[in-house]
Design a protein around this motif. Structure first.
Motif, PDB file in Angstrom:
ATOM      1  N   MET A  55       0.831  -1.204   0.000  1.00  0.00           N
ATOM      2  CA  MET A  55       0.000   0.000   0.000  1.00  0.00           C
ATOM      3  C   MET A  55       0.860   1.245   0.000  1.00  0.00           C
ATOM      4  SD  MET A  55      -3.066   1.022   2.621  1.00  0.00           S
ATOM      5  CE  MET A  55      -3.970  -0.481   2.306  1.00  0.00           C
ATOM      6  N   SER A  56       1.937   1.201   0.754  1.00  0.00           N
ATOM      7  CA  SER A  56       2.848   2.338   0.831  1.00  0.00           C
ATOM      8  C   SER A  56       3.510   2.596  -0.517  1.00  0.00           C
ATOM      9  CB  SER A  56       3.921   2.069   1.901  1.00  0.00           C
ATOM     10  OG  SER A  56       4.856   3.113   1.940  1.00  0.00           O
ATOM     11  N   ASP A  57       3.966   1.504  -1.179  1.00  0.00           N
ATOM     12  CA  ASP A  57       4.575   1.637  -2.500  1.00  0.00           C
ATOM     13  C   ASP A  57       3.579   2.175  -3.506  1.00  0.00           C
ATOM     14  OD1 ASP A  57       6.920   0.674  -1.535  1.00  0.00           O
ATOM     15  OD2 ASP A  57       6.617  -1.393  -2.228  1.00  0.00           O
ATOM     16  N   SER A  58       2.327   1.699  -3.400  1.00  0.00           N
ATOM     17  CA  SER A  58       1.277   2.161  -4.312  1.00  0.00           C
ATOM     18  C   SER A  58       1.043   3.644  -4.168  1.00  0.00           C
ATOM     19  CB  SER A  58      -0.016   1.390  -4.034  1.00  0.00           C
ATOM     20  OG  SER A  58      -1.062   1.870  -4.845  1.00  0.00           O
ATOM     21  N   ASN A  59       1.073   4.131  -2.922  1.00  0.00           N
ATOM     22  CA  ASN A  59       0.880   5.561  -2.675  1.00  0.00           C
ATOM     23  C   ASN A  59       2.038   6.373  -3.232  1.00  0.00           C
ATOM     24  OD1 ASN A  59      -1.570   5.303  -1.384  1.00  0.00           O
ATOM     25  ND2 ASN A  59      -0.658   5.000   0.639  1.00  0.00           N
ATOM     26  N   LEU A  60       3.260   5.803  -3.139  1.00  0.00           N
ATOM     27  CA  LEU A  60       4.431   6.501  -3.667  1.00  0.00           C
ATOM     28  C   LEU A  60       4.369   6.622  -5.182  1.00  0.00           C
ATOM     29  CD1 LEU A  60       7.274   4.911  -1.486  1.00  0.00           C
ATOM     30  CD2 LEU A  60       6.580   7.313  -1.463  1.00  0.00           C
ATOM     31  N   ASP A  61       3.774   5.607  -5.841  1.00  0.00           N
ATOM     32  CA  ASP A  61       3.691   5.599  -7.300  1.00  0.00           C
ATOM     33  C   ASP A  61       2.601   6.526  -7.832  1.00  0.00           C
ATOM     34  OD1 ASP A  61       5.669   3.739  -7.192  1.00  0.00           O
ATOM     35  OD2 ASP A  61       4.363   2.003  -7.490  1.00  0.00           O
ATOM     36  N   LYS A  62       1.700   6.964  -6.962  1.00  0.00           N
ATOM     37  CA  LYS A  62       0.609   7.835  -7.401  1.00  0.00           C
ATOM     38  C   LYS A  62       1.152   9.178  -7.884  1.00  0.00           C
ATOM     39  CE  LYS A  62      -3.138   5.970  -4.572  1.00  0.00           C
ATOM     40  NZ  LYS A  62      -4.002   6.207  -3.410  1.00  0.00           N
ATOM     41  N   THR A  63       0.428   9.783  -8.793  1.00  0.00           N
ATOM     42  CA  THR A  63       0.863  11.073  -9.327  1.00  0.00           C
ATOM     43  C   THR A  63       0.679  12.182  -8.299  1.00  0.00           C
ATOM     44  OG1 THR A  63      -1.345  11.318 -10.318  1.00  0.00           O
ATOM     45  CG2 THR A  63       0.416  10.508 -11.739  1.00  0.00           C
ATOM     46  N   THR A  64       1.590  13.125  -8.321  1.00  0.00           N
ATOM     47  CA  THR A  64       1.517  14.264  -7.406  1.00  0.00           C
ATOM     48  C   THR A  64       0.617  15.345  -7.998  1.00  0.00           C
ATOM     49  OG1 THR A  64       3.417  15.365  -8.421  1.00  0.00           O
ATOM     50  CG2 THR A  64       3.874  13.786  -6.644  1.00  0.00           C
ATOM     51  N   VAL A  65       0.321  16.362  -7.211  1.00  0.00           N
ATOM     52  CA  VAL A  65      -0.510  17.481  -7.687  1.00  0.00           C
ATOM     53  C   VAL A  65       0.150  18.166  -8.883  1.00  0.00           C
ATOM     54  CG1 VAL A  65      -1.487  19.719  -7.077  1.00  0.00           C
ATOM     55  CG2 VAL A  65      -1.525  17.869  -5.406  1.00  0.00           C
ATOM     56  N   ILE A  66       1.467  18.371  -8.800  1.00  0.00           N
ATOM     57  CA  ILE A  66       2.203  19.021  -9.888  1.00  0.00           C
ATOM     58  C   ILE A  66       2.123  18.194 -11.154  1.00  0.00           C
ATOM     59  CG2 ILE A  66       4.458  19.850 -10.672  1.00  0.00           C
ATOM     60  CD1 ILE A  66       3.226  21.533  -8.449  1.00  0.00           C
ATOM     61  N   GLN A  67       2.280  16.880 -11.021  1.00  0.00           N
ATOM     62  CA  GLN A  67       2.217  15.994 -12.183  1.00  0.00           C
ATOM     63  C   GLN A  67       0.824  15.976 -12.793  1.00  0.00           C
ATOM     64  OE1 GLN A  67       3.665  12.413 -10.314  1.00  0.00           O
ATOM     65  NE2 GLN A  67       5.773  12.742 -10.997  1.00  0.00           N
ATOM     66  N   GLN A  68      -0.205  16.002 -11.959  1.00  0.00           N
ATOM     67  CA  GLN A  68      -1.586  16.087 -12.457  1.00  0.00           C
ATOM     68  C   GLN A  68      -1.818  17.405 -13.196  1.00  0.00           C
ATOM     69  OE1 GLN A  68      -3.911  15.513  -8.910  1.00  0.00           O
ATOM     70  NE2 GLN A  68      -3.500  13.316  -8.813  1.00  0.00           N
ATOM     71  N   ALA A  69      -1.245  18.477 -12.665  1.00  0.00           N
ATOM     72  CA  ALA A  69      -1.379  19.797 -13.301  1.00  0.00           C
ATOM     73  C   ALA A  69      -0.692  19.811 -14.668  1.00  0.00           C
ATOM     74  CB  ALA A  69      -0.791  20.883 -12.400  1.00  0.00           C
ATOM     75  N   ILE A  70       0.498  19.195 -14.749  1.00  0.00           N
ATOM     76  CA  ILE A  70       1.229  19.131 -16.025  1.00  0.00           C
ATOM     77  C   ILE A  70       0.451  18.294 -17.036  1.00  0.00           C
ATOM     78  CG2 ILE A  70       3.329  18.285 -17.163  1.00  0.00           C
ATOM     79  CD1 ILE A  70       4.816  18.892 -14.519  1.00  0.00           C
ATOM     80  N   ALA A  71      -0.097  17.154 -16.581  1.00  0.00           N
ATOM     81  CA  ALA A  71      -0.872  16.268 -17.467  1.00  0.00           C
ATOM     82  C   ALA A  71      -2.114  16.975 -17.998  1.00  0.00           C
ATOM     83  CB  ALA A  71      -1.268  15.003 -16.723  1.00  0.00           C
ATOM     84  N   SER A  72      -2.823  17.701 -17.115  1.00  0.00           N
ATOM     85  CA  SER A  72      -4.039  18.406 -17.546  1.00  0.00           C
ATOM     86  C   SER A  72      -3.707  19.595 -18.439  1.00  0.00           C
ATOM     87  CB  SER A  72      -4.864  18.861 -16.334  1.00  0.00           C
ATOM     88  OG  SER A  72      -4.093  19.632 -15.451  1.00  0.00           O
ATOM     89  N   CYS A  73      -2.563  20.247 -18.181  1.00  0.00           N
ATOM     90  CA  CYS A  73      -2.132  21.374 -19.031  1.00  0.00           C
ATOM     91  C   CYS A  73      -1.830  20.882 -20.449  1.00  0.00           C
ATOM     92  CB  CYS A  73      -0.896  22.039 -18.425  1.00  0.00           C
ATOM     93  SG  CYS A  73      -0.291  23.452 -19.370  1.00  0.00           S
ATOM     94  N   CYS A  74      -1.091  19.787 -20.557  1.00  0.00           N
ATOM     95  CA  CYS A  74      -0.786  19.197 -21.875  1.00  0.00           C
ATOM     96  C   CYS A  74      -2.073  18.769 -22.580  1.00  0.00           C
ATOM     97  CB  CYS A  74       0.141  17.996 -21.719  1.00  0.00           C
ATOM     98  SG  CYS A  74       1.800  18.425 -21.144  1.00  0.00           S
ATOM     99  N   GLY A  75      -2.984  18.146 -21.818  1.00  0.00           N
ATOM    100  CA  GLY A  75      -4.266  17.721 -22.385  1.00  0.00           C
ATOM    101  C   GLY A  75      -5.073  18.899 -22.893  1.00  0.00           C
ATOM    102  N   ALA A  76      -5.067  20.001 -22.138  1.00  0.00           N
ATOM    103  CA  ALA A  76      -5.825  21.199 -22.523  1.00  0.00           C
ATOM    104  C   ALA A  76      -5.299  21.795 -23.824  1.00  0.00           C
ATOM    105  CB  ALA A  76      -5.757  22.238 -21.402  1.00  0.00           C
TER     106      ALA A  76
END
Length: 333
Positions: A4-25
């Motif tokens: 569970m801890s490793d899974s949480n570490l692999d999750k995307t951060t807020v910054i990464q989500q922002a970059i992904a949504s910016c590229c998508g936009a």
């Protein structure tokens, strides 16, 4: 526990989500804007825009009300062209004016559209994760509850409209918003958002609910542990189409109110009393019948379906990329 801890570490951060949504936009705008530019040029050809006349310009992320100015012969929407249809317009605009003309008017609209989209998608994901930890991962109400992110971007919609109409610089806009908050408080930024909420909250609730269901169903069908590009694209197009059809009456009301307001302000005509959303809806029904509330359903589907599909699939792909990147980084000794 370690998994569970490793899974949480692999999750995307807020910054990464922002970059992904910016590229998508940005990718969504580049694909969808040419369709709306061609539509506007065809409209102007059959019914030339007069002074003070408003038209809706969409970059795939949000609609913008544009006002036609008299004598502005250089404006992209006033360029002459003899088009026989959509495909003919597409070919002739590229041949005569150059390929860049397909993205006419795009840069100014992206100034507010991209930040708003980034905040919206990032807030949705953050709210979803917070709700999953409280309600459980498989709770079907999470997508509906998470649309509270719409309320976060509502002030940005009002600020964008004010900036666009009054042609304010960022400094002037900052002073205007600061004085408004100082005088009436922070909640004043949410005034006049009813027409936006009537359309955006039901749309977002239905979109995310159906998207999560379609994504889960298709993932189980093909045995995928995470959404592939095709699954996200198909689910986004289907859920966007359903939400677009059901919320079309509210979209018609919002567009009618915005257009009427802008034309009233531009032509300096006293504003009419018919300002509430329900009053506008009754007015449309009285004039055009129930079908008037669903006018333009085909053009809306042609605009919303690809926009939703491209945006969510590129966003999911971006998050998947960062998730695998995080996984590789965490595996390093």
């Amino acid at each position: 526990m370690a998994e569970m801890s490793d899974s949480n570490l692999d999750k995307t951060t807020v910054i990464q989500q922002a970059i992904a949504s910016c590229c998508g936009a940005i990718i969504t705008s580049l694909f969808v804007t040419p369709l709306d530019v061609i539509k506007t040029r065809l409209q102007a050809q059959s019914n030339p825009f007069s002074k003070g006349k408003c038209f809706v310009y969409s970059n795939g992320l949000m609609d913008h009300i544009c006002v036609c100015e008299n004598g502005d012969s250089k404006a992209w929407y006033k360029k002459t062209g003899h088009f026989k249809g959509t495909l003919d317009a597409f070919v002739k605009i590229i041949q005569i004016e150059g390929i860049k003309s397909l993205w006419s008017g795009l840069p100014p609209t992206l100034i507010m559209a991209v930040p708003t989209t980034v905040i919206y998608f990032t807030c949705y994901d953050q709210l979803s994760e917070a709700l999953k930890s409280r309600l459980g991962k498989d709770d079907e109400h999470i997508p509906v509850l998470a649309v509270g992110s719409v309320t976060v971007v509502s002030p940005l919609e009002l600020i964008r409209t004010r900036m666009q109409y009054h042609k304010l610089s960022y400094k002037q806009l900052y002073m205007c918003v600061s004085s408004k908050v100082a005088t009436d408080g922070w909640f004043s930024l949410w005034r006049g958002w009813s027409s936006t909420v009537l359309r955006d909250v039901p749309f977002s609730a239905m979109y995310w609910y159906n998207y999560e269901r379609f994504k889960k169903m298709m993932g189980e069908e093909v045995g995928a542990h995470e959404p592939t590009f095709f699954i996200a694209f198909t689910s986004g197009a289907a859920s966007g189409s359903i939400a677009a059809v059901i919320t079309l009456p509210f979209d018609a009301v919002k567009t009618h109110r915005q257009t009427e307001l802008w034309e009233t302000e531009t032509l300096k005509i006293p504003q009419r009393d018919c300002t509430s959303a329900w009053a506008v809806m009754r007015k449309i029904v009285a004039k055009n019948g129930i079908t008037g509330l669903f006018a333009g359903i085909i053009p809306r589907l042609f605009k919303v379906a690809p926009a939703c599909a491209i945006m969510i699939s590129t966003y999911e792909y971006g998050k998947s990329f960062f998730s695998h990147l995080n996984e590789k980084m965490n595996q390093r000794p």
